[in-house]
Motif scaffolding. Structure first.
Motif, PDB file in Angstrom:
ATOM      1  N   TRP A 194       0.677  -1.577   0.121  1.00  0.00           N
ATOM      2  CA  TRP A 194       0.130  -0.348   0.067  1.00  0.00           C
ATOM      3  C   TRP A 194       1.084   1.271  -0.234  1.00  0.00           C
ATOM      4  O   TRP A 194       2.033   1.237   0.539  1.00  0.00           O
ATOM      5  CB  TRP A 194      -1.011   0.005   1.103  1.00  0.00           C
ATOM      6  N   LYS A 195       0.555   2.016  -0.878  1.00  0.00           N
ATOM      7  CA  LYS A 195       1.426   2.963  -0.544  1.00  0.00           C
ATOM      8  C   LYS A 195       0.173   4.245  -0.516  1.00  0.00           C
ATOM      9  O   LYS A 195      -0.904   4.743  -0.576  1.00  0.00           O
ATOM     10  CB  LYS A 195       1.661   3.794  -2.212  1.00  0.00           C
ATOM     11  N   PHE A 196       0.575   5.942   0.757  1.00  0.00           N
ATOM     12  CA  PHE A 196       0.454   6.671   0.886  1.00  0.00           C
ATOM     13  C   PHE A 196       0.508   7.990   0.796  1.00  0.00           C
ATOM     14  O   PHE A 196       2.318   8.161   0.749  1.00  0.00           O
ATOM     15  CB  PHE A 196       0.230   6.682   2.418  1.00  0.00           C
ATOM     16  N   ASP A 197      -0.345   8.909   0.711  1.00  0.00           N
ATOM     17  CA  ASP A 197      -0.009  10.294  -0.065  1.00  0.00           C
ATOM     18  C   ASP A 197      -0.483  10.954   1.495  1.00  0.00           C
ATOM     19  O   ASP A 197      -1.888  11.344   0.893  1.00  0.00           O
ATOM     20  CB  ASP A 197       0.490  10.783  -1.552  1.00  0.00           C
ATOM     21  N   SER A 198       0.060  11.717   1.692  1.00  0.00           N
ATOM     22  CA  SER A 198      -0.395  12.906   2.452  1.00  0.00           C
ATOM     23  C   SER A 198      -1.362  13.791   1.638  1.00  0.00           C
ATOM     24  O   SER A 198      -2.521  14.283   2.074  1.00  0.00           O
ATOM     25  CB  SER A 198       0.193  13.479   3.781  1.00  0.00           C
ATOM     26  N   SER A 199      -1.123  14.517   0.455  1.00  0.00           N
ATOM     27  CA  SER A 199      -2.125  14.914  -0.073  1.00  0.00           C
ATOM     28  C   SER A 199      -2.681  16.627   1.079  1.00  0.00           C
ATOM     29  O   SER A 199      -2.015  17.435   1.554  1.00  0.00           O
ATOM     30  CB  SER A 199      -2.970  15.173  -0.699  1.00  0.00           C
ATOM     31  N   GLN A 200      -3.511  16.424   0.972  1.00  0.00           N
ATOM     32  CA  GLN A 200      -4.267  17.223   2.131  1.00  0.00           C
ATOM     33  C   GLN A 200      -4.874  17.220   3.218  1.00  0.00           C
ATOM     34  O   GLN A 200      -6.051  16.912   4.427  1.00  0.00           O
ATOM     35  CB  GLN A 200      -5.462  17.787   1.123  1.00  0.00           C
ATOM     36  N   SER A 201      -4.388  15.453   3.693  1.00  0.00           N
ATOM     37  CA  SER A 201      -4.721  15.027   5.223  1.00  0.00           C
ATOM     38  C   SER A 201      -4.368  15.585   5.873  1.00  0.00           C
ATOM     39  O   SER A 201      -4.653  15.353   7.377  1.00  0.00           O
ATOM     40  CB  SER A 201      -4.617  13.670   4.978  1.00  0.00           C
ATOM     41  N   LEU A 202      -3.251  16.113   5.778  1.00  0.00           N
ATOM     42  CA  LEU A 202      -2.228  15.891   7.129  1.00  0.00           C
ATOM     43  C   LEU A 202      -1.860  18.135   7.280  1.00  0.00           C
ATOM     44  O   LEU A 202      -0.817  18.530   6.967  1.00  0.00           O
ATOM     45  CB  LEU A 202      -0.856  16.110   7.181  1.00  0.00           C
ATOM     46  N   VAL A 203      -2.904  19.242   7.523  1.00  0.00           N
ATOM     47  CA  VAL A 203      -3.308  20.610   6.982  1.00  0.00           C
ATOM     48  C   VAL A 203      -2.808  20.607   8.566  1.00  0.00           C
ATOM     49  O   VAL A 203      -3.434  20.179   9.688  1.00  0.00           O
ATOM     50  CB  VAL A 203      -4.558  20.925   7.122  1.00  0.00           C
ATOM     51  N   VAL A 204      -1.891  21.627   9.003  1.00  0.00           N
ATOM     52  CA  VAL A 204      -1.307  22.496  10.061  1.00  0.00           C
ATOM     53  C   VAL A 204      -2.197  23.120  10.956  1.00  0.00           C
ATOM     54  O   VAL A 204      -2.123  23.925   9.395  1.00  0.00           O
ATOM     55  CB  VAL A 204       0.431  22.860  10.118  1.00  0.00           C
ATOM     56  N   PRO A 205      -2.727  23.592  11.894  1.00  0.00           N
ATOM     57  CA  PRO A 205      -3.382  23.906  12.414  1.00  0.00           C
ATOM     58  C   PRO A 205      -2.441  25.759  12.979  1.00  0.00           C
ATOM     59  O   PRO A 205      -1.976  25.339  13.031  1.00  0.00           O
ATOM     60  CB  PRO A 205      -3.904  23.360  14.217  1.00  0.00           C
ATOM     61  N   VAL A 206      -3.527  26.367  13.293  1.00  0.00           N
ATOM     62  CA  VAL A 206      -2.785  27.319  13.530  1.00  0.00           C
ATOM     63  C   VAL A 206      -1.856  26.876  15.374  1.00  0.00           C
ATOM     64  O   VAL A 206      -2.878  26.621  16.222  1.00  0.00           O
ATOM     65  CB  VAL A 206      -3.676  28.025  13.595  1.00  0.00           C
ATOM     66  N   MET A 207      -0.718  27.567  15.254  1.00  0.00           N
ATOM     67  CA  MET A 207      -0.163  27.188  16.357  1.00  0.00           C
ATOM     68  C   MET A 207       0.816  28.255  16.332  1.00  0.00           C
ATOM     69  O   MET A 207       2.066  28.684  15.556  1.00  0.00           O
ATOM     70  CB  MET A 207      -0.231  25.740  17.004  1.00  0.00           C
ATOM     71  N   PRO A 208       1.692  28.297  17.696  1.00  0.00           N
ATOM     72  CA  PRO A 208       3.124  29.157  18.115  1.00  0.00           C
ATOM     73  C   PRO A 208       4.155  28.426  16.615  1.00  0.00           C
ATOM     74  O   PRO A 208       4.257  27.338  16.816  1.00  0.00           O
ATOM     75  CB  PRO A 208       3.833  28.892  18.852  1.00  0.00           C
ATOM     76  N   PRO A 209       5.198  29.249  16.232  1.00  0.00           N
ATOM     77  CA  PRO A 209       6.333  28.646  15.300  1.00  0.00           C
ATOM     78  C   PRO A 209       7.233  28.219  16.448  1.00  0.00           C
ATOM     79  O   PRO A 209       7.291  28.691  17.375  1.00  0.00           O
ATOM     80  CB  PRO A 209       6.482  30.330  14.618  1.00  0.00           C
ATOM     81  N   THR A 210       8.234  27.936  16.069  1.00  0.00           N
ATOM     82  CA  THR A 210       9.144  27.027  16.707  1.00  0.00           C
ATOM     83  C   THR A 210      10.159  27.619  16.870  1.00  0.00           C
ATOM     84  O   THR A 210      10.590  28.873  16.745  1.00  0.00           O
ATOM     85  CB  THR A 210       9.777  25.907  15.861  1.00  0.00           C
TER      86      THR A 210
END
Length: 545
Positions: free
Chosen positions: A249-265
Motif C-alpha cells: 500500500w502506498k500513502f500520499d498525505s496530500s491534504q490530509s495533514l493540514v497544520v493548524p494555527v499554533m506558535p512557530p518553532t
C-alpha cells in the motif's frame, strides 16, 4: 480623574515583525485645564515563567523573567522638569510616538499557564500631587524569521525500516516501511508533504499511524542548576486504512495533514522556554500493537513556501491559536473583561477578550476553528429574545425551526423546538421552560407541577395527552393516538370517544380512547443525550535539578 474624559493608546497595526517601526498615538480628551508634568511611553517585551514546585515538603513558587525590548521616551513635557509645571489646556489632544524594534530575532508572543511572552506599550500621565493615570496596550510579535525556502528545510528526509515478526520459534514474513518527507518546514494552514510505502508480508493486518506532537520545555535558572518543566500535546493524528496481509500500500498525505494555527518553532531564542514539533510515523499491528517507529523533526515557520518563478504568491493571514496546544489553551485573567449582570436573559454571555496573540497562517478550509470562531458561529445559531415573535407568529407566539434556540422570559427551547405562546405546540425533540418550568429533551414538560412525558405526552391537572398528542384548552384537540383525561376521571363510560385525528370541546368530564390510559403521567420525565468529546490533556513532567 474627573477632568480626563478619554485616555486611549492607538497603534498603527496589531502585529509586527522584528526590525519594523512601531508607531502609535496617545489620545487625551480633557474637560478643563490642569497641570501636567510629562507623558512617558515605554515599549517592553518580556518573557515570564512561573510555576509551583515541592521542595523538602514545602510548596514554593519559582519564577524568572527575560527582557527582549525595553525602550522609553517622553512625548510631552520633560523627564526632569525645572521651574513651573506646564499646563495642558482642555480639549482633544493627540501625542504621536514611535519606536524602532530591534533587528535581532524576537520570540513570538505566547500565552500559557507556565510561561508567557508579552509585548506592550505602557503610557504614564504624570500629574503632580496625584496618582498618575496609566494605560497599557498589548501587541503581537510574529516571531523569529523562519523561511520555508531556506535550503536546510528544502532537503527531503527519507526513512526506511524493516521488521520480521516472530511467534515463539516461528519466523513470519517481514513488514517494511519506507517514508519520504518532501520538506521539513511548514506554515500553519499548509499540508505536510509525506509519502509512505508499506509492504505487508506478515499474516496480520497493519495500519499506518501519523501523529504530530508539540513539545514545550520551560526553564528557570534558580539555585544551583535550576528547574525545568516539559509539556507535550498531540497536534493532529491520522490512522490509515487496514493493509491486508500479503499486500502492498502506498500513502500520499496530500491534504490530509493540514497544520493548524499554533506558535512557530522557538529554539535558542528565549532562555525560559523553547517550542519544537515532531512528526511520528508508526506501523500498528492488529495483534502486537505499535511497531516500526520513525520520527521526523517539523519546523513551524513564519514565511510560507513559494513556487519559484511563479506569479502566484501565497496569501498570508493571521489567526489565533487552536485550543488544544500550548499557546491556545490558556487566557490570562488580565485579558478577560468581567461581566456585569444587566437584567437581561443571557445567562452565559460570550466572554470579552481584550487581547490574544495571533500567528501566521495560510487560508485553508480544513483549518480547525478557533474558540472565537466557534463562539461567533454559536452566536449566529442562537437568538436570545424577550417578547419578540420568532419565525411565524402563532397566536401571539412564535415558531422556531430546525436548529433554532429561543429564550422567552426565562424559557428555553432546544434544538428543533417549535412553540406557540397561547396555544403551546412542542415539536419533535423540543425543550421548553415556562416560569421556571422545564421541558427536557424529546419533548417532556412540567407546568405548575404538571408533567409531559417523553415524546410529547402531557398531563395538566391530572389530564393526560398521549404520544404525539396536541391540546387546546378551551377547544381541546387530540391528535393522532392522543389520549386525555380531565380532572383525573378514569371512567370512559358516558364519555365521547375520539379516534384518530379527532377533536373535542370539553364541557363535561370525558375519557377519550384510542389506546390511551385515563390520568397519570406517561413516559419518562426527560431524555438526555450525552456527547463525547475527545480532550487532549497535557502530560506534564516537573523535575528539580
Amino acid at each position: 480623574m474627573d477632568y480626563i474624559r478619554e485616555f486611549d493608546i492607538r497603534l498603527g497595526k496589531e502585529m509586527y515583525y522584528a526590525g519594523e517601526l512601531l508607531q502609535g498615538q496617545v489620545i487625551l480628551n480633557t474637560v478643563e485645564n490642569f497641570k501636567l508634568r510629562a507623558i512617558r511611553v515605554v515599549v517592553r517585551g518580556k518573557a515570564h515563567a512561573e510555576w509551583k514546585v515541592v521542595v523538602s515538603g514545602d510548596r514554593r513558587t519559582v519564577k524568572d523573567d527575560q527582557y527582549f525590548v525595553d525602550d522609553r521616551t517622553t512625548i510631552w513635557g520633560k523627564d526632569k522638569p525645572e521651574g513651573n509645571v506646564p499646563i495642558l489646556p482642555r480639549g482633544n489632544h493627540t501625542f504621536p510616538f514611535r519606536f524602532q524594534l530591534p533587528e535581532s530575532s524576537l520570540p513570538c508572543s505566547f500565552e500559557s499557564k507556565s510561561g508567557t511572552i508579552r509585548y506592550y506599550i505602557k503610557v504614564t500621565v504624570d500629574i503632580p500631587y496625584a496618582s498618575p493615570p496609566q494605560g497599557m496596550k498589548y501587541f503581537t510579535i510574529i516571531g523569529p524569521h523562519i523561511d520555508c525556502m531556506d535550503e536546510q528545510y528544502l532537503k527531503p528526509m527519507v526513512g526506511q525500516d524493516k521488521r520480521a515478526l516472530c511467534c515463539l520459534c516461528c519466523k513470519r514474513g517481514p513488514v517494511s516501511l519506507r517514508t519520504q518527507l518532501e520538506r521539513t518546514a511548514y506554515v500553519c494552514g499548509e499540508s505536510i508533504k509525506l509519502k509512505a510505502d508499506i509492504d505487508n508480508q506478515s499474516e496480520q493486518d497493519i495500519r499506518l499511524r501519523l501523529k504530530l506532537v508539540q513539545y514545550v520545555e520551560y526553564f528557570i535558572d534558580r539555585g544551583v542548576l535550576g528547574v525545568s518543566k516539559d509539556i507535550q500535546h498531540p497536534v493532529l493524528e491520522y490512522t490509515g486504512d487496514p493493509v491486508a496481509a500479503g499486500t502492498r500500500w502506498k500513502f500520499d498525505s496530500s491534504q490530509s495533514l493540514v497544520v493548524p494555527v499554533m506558535p512557530p518553532t522557538l529554539i535558542g531564542v528565549c532562555r525560559l522556554l523553547q517550542i519544537y514539533y515532531v512528526l511520528k510515523v508508526n506501523i500498528v499491528m492488529s495483534k502486537a500493537g505499535e511497531d516500526l517507529h520513525m520520527h521526523f523533526p517539523i519546523t513551524i515557520a513564519t514565511v510560507p513556501f513559494r513556487i519559484p518563478n511563479s506569479s502566484h504568491q501565497p496569501n498570508i493571514t493571521y489567526s489565533q491559536c487552536c485550543d488544544h496546544v500550548e499557546g491556545g489553551l490558556y487566557i490570562g485573567p488580565e485579558f478577560q473583561l468581567g461581566q456585569v449582570y444587566d437584567g437581561g436573559l443571557d445567562s452565559s454571555p460570550e466572554a470579552v477578550l481584550l487581547y490574544r496573540p495571533v500567528y501566521v497562517c495560510i487560508p485553508n478550509p480544513k483549518l480547525s476553528l478557533t474558540p472565537a470562531a466557534r463562539a461567533r458561529m454559536a452566536g449566529d445559531q442562537q437568538q436570545q429574545i424577550h417578547d419578540t415573535d420568532i419565525g411565524e407568529a402563532l397566536g401571539g407566539g412564535g415558531h422556531i425551526g430546525r436548529s433554532g434556540s429561543m429564550s422567552v422570559a426565562g424559557s428555553h427551547f432546544g434544538r428543533s423546538a417549535s412553540m406557540s405562546v397561547h396555544a403551546v405546540n412542542i415539536g419533535r425533540s423540543g425543550s421548553m421552560s415556562v416560569h421556571g418550568t422545564n421541558i427536557g429533551r424529546s419533548g417532556s414538560m412540567s407546568v405548575h407541577g404538571t408533567n409531559i412525558g417523553r415524546s410529547g405526552s402531557m398531563s395538566v391537572h391530572g389530564s393526560n395527552i398521549g404520544r404525539s398528542g396536541s391540546m387546546s384548552v378551551h377547544s381541546t384537540n387530540i391528535g393522532r393516538s392522543g389520549s386525555m383525561s380531565v380532572h383525573a376521571t378514569p371512567s370512559s363510560s358516558g364519555g365521547a370517544n375520539i379516534g384518530r385525528s379527532g377533536s373535542m370541546s370539553v364541557t363535561a368530564t370525558h375519557h377519550i380512547g384510542g389506546g390511551g390510559s385515563g390520568g397519570g403521567n406517561v413516559g419518562s420525565v426527560s431524555g438526555k443525550k450525552s456527547s463525547k468529546r475527545v480532550s487532549h490533556e497535557p502530560a506534564e513532567k516537573t523535575s528539580t535539578m
